[in-house]
Scaffold this active site. Sequence first.
Site, PDB file in Angstrom:
ATOM      1  N   HIS A 134     -37.997  15.055  15.941  1.00 18.02           N
ATOM      2  CA  HIS A 134     -36.547  15.157  16.095  1.00 18.02           C
ATOM      3  C   HIS A 134     -36.088  16.605  16.265  1.00 18.02           C
ATOM      4  O   HIS A 134     -34.955  16.847  16.697  1.00 18.02           O
ATOM      5  CB  HIS A 134     -35.823  14.490  14.914  1.00 18.02           C
ATOM      6  N   ASP A 164     -42.555  10.730  13.277  1.00 17.86           N
ATOM      7  CA  ASP A 164     -41.645  11.833  13.569  1.00 17.86           C
ATOM      8  C   ASP A 164     -42.409  13.150  13.691  1.00 17.86           C
ATOM      9  O   ASP A 164     -41.949  14.188  13.227  1.00 17.86           O
ATOM     10  CB  ASP A 164     -40.554  11.938  12.499  1.00 17.86           C
ATOM     11  N   SER A 237     -37.222  21.048   8.575  1.00 20.97           N
ATOM     12  CA  SER A 237     -37.976  19.999   9.264  1.00 20.97           C
ATOM     13  C   SER A 237     -39.145  20.591  10.034  1.00 20.97           C
ATOM     14  O   SER A 237     -38.971  21.527  10.818  1.00 20.97           O
ATOM     15  CB  SER A 237     -37.070  19.237  10.226  1.00 20.97           C
ATOM     16  N   GLY A 293     -48.572  -8.371  16.048  1.00 20.42           N
ATOM     17  CA  GLY A 293     -47.423  -9.097  16.577  1.00 20.42           C
ATOM     18  C   GLY A 293     -46.751  -9.982  15.552  1.00 20.42           C
ATOM     19  O   GLY A 293     -46.385 -11.131  15.860  1.00 20.42           O
TER      20      GLY A 293
END
Length: 394
Positions: A134, A164, A237, A293
Site C-alpha cells: 500500500h 501487503d 509501514s 475453492g
Amino acid sequence: MKHAAGTLAFIARFVVIGLAAAFVISLIWPGVGHRLRARFGLSPADVATSASAPAERIAGPASYADAVKRAAPSVVNIYANKMVTEQAVQMYTDPVLQRLFGGRPAGPAYKRREQSLGSGVIVSSKGYVLTNNHVIANADDIQVLLYDGRVAKAKVVGADVETDLAVLKIDASNLPVIHIADHQPVRTGDVVLAIGNPLGLNQTVTMGIVSAIGRQLSSASPEDFIQTDAAINLGNSGGALVNSEGELVGINTLLIGKAANAEGIGFAIPVSSAKKVLDQIIDTGHVVRGWMGADYTFVPIAADSGLPAAARGAQVTDIYPGGPAAQAGIQPHDILLRIGSDDIADPADLRRHEAALKPGSKVEVSGLRNGSPFHAEVILAQRPPLTPTASLDG
C-alpha cells in the site's frame, strides 16, 4: 548446683552484652558484617539458608543502542509519487441542495502530484528492498533514501496484496543488509523495536513487546501477523520490526488507531512469511498459492454433533461452483479434520496448509459428514487474487 547456675548467669550476661554491642556497631557501620564475612571467606550464600534466598532474576539490557546500530542502516525511507486527477467543485448556496448534492463540477479537471511516505528494509546486497504494497501502489515514481544520505530510484519487482508486501529493486553498491532472525521463532513477551520513517521523522525507533502471534486480520487470507505494542505511526509501514539483538523478525504493516478506540495495537508480517513472498516474487514476479475453492468457519460444538468437547478442524460454509472442492464432492457443513498427513487445527490453519501446496497437486482431505467419516481427493487450483482492502492506518 549454685556453681552451675552462677556460670550460666555469667554466660547469659556476656551474650546479652555481645548482642547489644553488635546491634550498636551495625547501626554505626552498616556494612561491617558483610566485610567481616568477606574477610573470613564467607559469601552471602554460605550464611543464608536456601529457603530465604531470593529467586534469581535475569536482567535485560540497560540499552538497545547496539541493536539499533546493527539494524538501522538497513532501514530506508520511501517516497512514492503519483499523479492524482481531481475535479474542482463549487458548493451550492442553498443549504438543502448542499446537504443533498454537496456541489457541482466547476471547470475542467486538473492533475496534482501526491506523495506517500513509507519505510523499507534492505534484504539483499543485490538491492532488493521489502516494503508494504500500500506504500507504493499506483506510484509513478519511487525514490529511496538510504541511511548514509544517498538517494536511489527504485523499480517494483512485484507485489502481493494478501500479505501487503512489495519488493523493490535499487541500483546501489555497499548496501547494509539486515540480519534475519531465523534461529528461533518470535515469542509473546519478547522485546521488539520498530524502526522506520513515521510522519517523515527519519530513523525513528520505538520499543515494545510482542503482544500476540498468529493473529488473523482477514478470514479469507491464510496469512497471520505479529501483534505488538511498539508505537507504529503513518510512515512506519514497510519498516523493520527487530528483536533485542537487531535481527529482523517482521515487516511493520498497519496499526489500529484511536479512531477505533484502540491504543498500542500494531501489526507486522512475520519474517518467515515475508521471506517466502520475497523469494517467490524474485523468482517469478508474483506469489502462487494453492486453493481448494471453499470457505470455512470454526467447528460448532453441539450435543448431537458426535464430536469430542475439544474438537478441532474447520467447517465448510460455502463451495465455489466449478472449484476444486466442488469437483471433489465436498459439501457445505462438511467438517474437515485432516489435509494430507497433517491434522487441521482451525480454519486459519487449513488456509495456511492449502496455500502452501502447489496448484495442480493432489491432496487427500478427510473429515466428517453428518457424523460419518469421509475422504476426498482434491486437485488444487491457483488461488485467485483477493480484492485489496484498505488498511486501518500505518
